[in-house]
Design a protein around this motif. Sequence first.
Motif, PDB file in Angstrom:
ATOM      1  N   UNK A 105      34.475  31.183  43.374  1.00 17.43           N
ATOM      2  CA  UNK A 105      35.928  31.025  43.314  1.00 17.43           C
ATOM      3  C   UNK A 105      36.659  32.321  43.100  1.00 17.43           C
ATOM      4  N   UNK A 106      37.967  32.187  43.118  1.00  9.87           N
ATOM      5  CA  UNK A 106      38.824  33.348  42.911  1.00  9.87           C
ATOM      6  C   UNK A 106      38.815  33.749  41.447  1.00  9.87           C
ATOM      7  N   UNK A 107      38.737  35.034  41.172  1.00  9.17           N
ATOM      8  CA  UNK A 107      38.894  35.480  39.789  1.00  9.17           C
ATOM      9  C   UNK A 107      40.261  35.060  39.241  1.00  9.17           C
ATOM     10  N   UNK A 108      40.319  34.860  37.941  1.00 10.33           N
ATOM     11  CA  UNK A 108      41.538  34.383  37.285  1.00 10.33           C
ATOM     12  C   UNK A 108      42.765  35.217  37.646  1.00 10.33           C
ATOM     13  N   UNK A 109      42.613  36.515  37.670  1.00 19.91           N
ATOM     14  CA  UNK A 109      43.760  37.394  37.945  1.00 19.91           C
ATOM     15  C   UNK A 109      44.338  37.202  39.336  1.00 19.91           C
ATOM     16  N   UNK A 110      43.543  36.668  40.248  1.00 22.09           N
ATOM     17  CA  UNK A 110      44.021  36.467  41.615  1.00 22.09           C
ATOM     18  C   UNK A 110      44.645  35.093  41.809  1.00 22.09           C
ATOM     19  N   UNK A 111      44.524  34.221  40.823  1.00 22.12           N
ATOM     20  CA  UNK A 111      44.970  32.851  41.002  1.00 22.12           C
ATOM     21  C   UNK A 111      46.461  32.644  40.740  1.00 22.12           C
ATOM     22  N   UNK A 112      47.131  33.606  40.165  1.00 20.90           N
ATOM     23  CA  UNK A 112      48.531  33.417  39.774  1.00 20.90           C
ATOM     24  C   UNK A 112      49.526  34.051  40.734  1.00 20.90           C
ATOM     25  N   UNK A 113      49.036  34.621  41.782  1.00 23.09           N
ATOM     26  CA  UNK A 113      49.893  35.348  42.708  1.00 23.09           C
ATOM     27  C   UNK A 113      49.555  34.901  44.129  1.00 23.09           C
ATOM     28  N   UNK A 114      50.540  34.438  44.861  1.00 23.69           N
ATOM     29  CA  UNK A 114      50.299  33.904  46.211  1.00 23.69           C
ATOM     30  C   UNK A 114      49.728  34.969  47.152  1.00 23.69           C
ATOM     31  N   UNK A 115      50.171  36.216  47.015  1.00 24.74           N
ATOM     32  CA  UNK A 115      49.620  37.274  47.871  1.00 24.74           C
ATOM     33  C   UNK A 115      48.150  37.532  47.560  1.00 24.74           C
ATOM     34  N   UNK A 116      47.795  37.525  46.281  1.00 28.35           N
ATOM     35  CA  UNK A 116      46.393  37.739  45.903  1.00 28.35           C
ATOM     36  C   UNK A 116      45.518  36.590  46.376  1.00 28.35           C
ATOM     37  N   UNK A 117      45.998  35.367  46.176  1.00 30.95           N
ATOM     38  CA  UNK A 117      45.240  34.202  46.651  1.00 30.95           C
ATOM     39  C   UNK A 117      45.002  34.291  48.149  1.00 30.95           C
ATOM     40  N   UNK A 118      46.068  34.563  48.877  1.00 31.83           N
ATOM     41  CA  UNK A 118      45.968  34.653  50.332  1.00 31.83           C
ATOM     42  C   UNK A 118      45.006  35.762  50.732  1.00 31.83           C
ATOM     43  N   UNK A 119      45.133  36.911  50.093  1.00 37.24           N
ATOM     44  CA  UNK A 119      44.261  38.044  50.399  1.00 37.24           C
ATOM     45  C   UNK A 119      42.801  37.669  50.215  1.00 37.24           C
ATOM     46  N   UNK A 120      42.445  37.123  49.041  1.00 33.68           N
ATOM     47  CA  UNK A 120      41.043  36.828  48.762  1.00 33.68           C
ATOM     48  C   UNK A 120      40.513  35.637  49.546  1.00 33.68           C
TER      49      UNK A 120
END
Length: 139
Positions: A105-120
């Motif tokens: 899964x996505x690391x916690x820090x990437x889960x709160x930002x739509x750009x980070x989620x999309x990127x990963x």
Amino acid sequence: MSFFFSLRWESLGFIVAWFVNMNILVFTKFGKGNVCLVDPLFSSPDGIIAVLLWGFAYLSIATAYESVPWLSFVFFLEKTFYVYRWIYILSPWNTKYKREVKGWGLPEKAQHDILSKTFYLLYGIVDLFFAIFFFYIFI
């Protein structure tokens, strides 16, 4: 505009690969976004500049790729490395980059930002596509 219509699909692939790499600036919010907090590869201007330079390398041979097939192999290896990194970041074996989640899964820090989620969610899949594309061009 007619320039793009006169290009072979392979040349357009190199141009699209360049465009995708340029989007690192959007996804990292010019080096200030959550993407940078998750993966040290993108946490410094050097890592982001490296992605941009790879993109310009793709663009530089878009119409001359047949003359330098081994460069397409190098691009294949580079994209394979990024796919490996993506799998590692999302994997349960990732103990190096401060993962707060168990399993895949996505690391916690990437889960709160739509750009980070999309990127990963996209970066490894897109890089795998381009790895296959560059290998196809090589062979």
